[in-house]
Design an enzyme around this catalytic site. Sequence first.
Site, mmCIF file in Angstrom:
data_model
loop_
_atom_site.group_PDB
_atom_site.id
_atom_site.type_symbol
_atom_site.label_atom_id
_atom_site.label_comp_id
_atom_site.label_asym_id
_atom_site.label_seq_id
_atom_site.Cartn_x
_atom_site.Cartn_y
_atom_site.Cartn_z
ATOM 1 N N LYS A 142 19.121 -21.390 -34.157
ATOM 2 C CA LYS A 142 20.031 -21.283 -35.179
ATOM 3 C C LYS A 142 19.950 -19.874 -35.884
ATOM 4 C CE LYS A 142 19.503 -25.658 -34.014
ATOM 5 N NZ LYS A 142 20.419 -26.538 -33.204
HETATM 6 C C1 LIG Z 1 19.306 -28.036 -33.062
HETATM 7 C C2 LIG Z 1 20.196 -29.396 -33.757
HETATM 8 C C3 LIG Z 1 19.107 -30.301 -34.104
HETATM 9 C C4 LIG Z 1 17.805 -30.156 -33.835
HETATM 10 O O1 LIG Z 1 17.070 -29.329 -34.660
HETATM 11 P P1 LIG Z 1 15.577 -29.089 -34.388
HETATM 12 O O2 LIG Z 1 14.939 -28.199 -35.642
HETATM 13 O O3 LIG Z 1 15.339 -28.489 -32.958
HETATM 14 O O4 LIG Z 1 14.735 -30.425 -34.283
HETATM 15 C C5 LIG Z 1 19.719 -31.415 -34.767
HETATM 16 N N1 LIG Z 1 21.175 -31.510 -34.726
HETATM 17 C C6 LIG Z 1 21.965 -30.712 -34.586
HETATM 18 C C7 LIG Z 1 23.409 -30.474 -34.628
HETATM 19 C C8 LIG Z 1 21.480 -29.488 -33.568
HETATM 20 O O5 LIG Z 1 22.241 -28.240 -33.548
#
Ligand SMILES: *Cc1c(COP(=O)(O)O)cnc(C)c1O
Length: 379
Positions: free
Chosen positions: A178
């Site tokens: 992210k």
């Molecule tokens: C990355 C992501 C998650 C999970 O995030 P983590 O911090 O890795 O648990 C959940 N939902 C969406 C839409 C994502 O892109």
Amino acid sequence: MIPVMRPWLGPEEQAAVAEVISSGWVAQGPRVAEFERGFADRVQAGHGVAVSSCTTALHLSLVVAGIGPGDEVVVPSLSFIATANVVRHAGADPVFADIDPATGNLTAKTIEAVLSPRTRAVILVHQAGVPADVDEVRTAHPGLTIVEDAACAAGSFYKDRPVGADSPLAAWSFHPRKLLTTGEGGMITLADAEMAARARRLREHGMSVSAADRHAGGITTPEQYLEVGFNYRMTDLQAAVGLVQLGRLDELVERRRALASRYHALLGDIPGLRMVADPDHGRTNYQSFWVALPDDFPLGRDELMAFLSEHGVSARRGIMAAHLEPAYADMSDAELPATEWLTANSLILPLFHTMTEAEQDHVSEVMHAAAAGRPVRTR
Ligand SMILES: *Cc1c(COP(=O)(O)O)cnc(C)c1O
């Protein structure tokens, strides 16, 4: 090889971690509290509760919203699989709804199609950073609890405010994939003070007094465990990185939007190629730059990914569809034509803060060569 994503971390993050190590308090403590306040202020939310990931943030959001066995929760299949998994973790039943192929997001209409008397909530994903139309869903379905999956959406805008502004419940990710990263990490932002207090307790085993408060306040009365909780804590090491990253968020978004608009200009002449873009109701942070291929593109999606890879460009398949994975084999007959089309025909191109214009020009050259069925002119 041009990577699809690279986190932007530097000496300030290193120094912040070193400072936490010197302080002697590395678990959840003062830096976590500071990061929670800073992040909640930034997205204009009432409270922030830092946790270990967005997955745990989503699970805990469902728990504090009172979602459990017997309840149905509408989710997009077109999402990282954690969006569906957390519903099962909560003991409830996920129900897949289709998406608008223009944005990759659920809409009031696609949700409508899968409602049942047991539907209690919807996890509304701001997919790849593109804001979903939250007000439209809330107006059309006033009885549903909305949990926003804002994993990808730090720095995106809905209407004229940050995604998450005044949201009853939103969950965020700080995974390196992210924009803003703490290595691993997540946050719940929410409006209700009591719900926030409960989420804080539940992330720390249901303890009546947090370990950090006990230490700081010299509290000697024994803690109580008020309900069965979890260990979903973030560490001060992570939060210290998060605080530095939070200060970079504007710059991160600005650079990504500049590179994205350059992609729009560079690739705009490829016939039929569709690129992720701002919806009418907001602005994306371009967490992922996905493109969807027209049906008459000379190469299939996987062939194009192989061609890109041969020429030094690392791409990824488009956003996954959970109902096509073995883990959801029991739901593979869900009728999701837009989801199935988009996941099969889209791919994610490289986009990261330190990407150079020369790297982007090369991606464009390889895409043009593929579209025209001609060799790549080397750099
Ligand atoms: C990355 C992501 C998650 C999970 O995030 P983590 O911090 O890795 O648990 C959940 N939902 C969406 C839409 C994502 O892109």
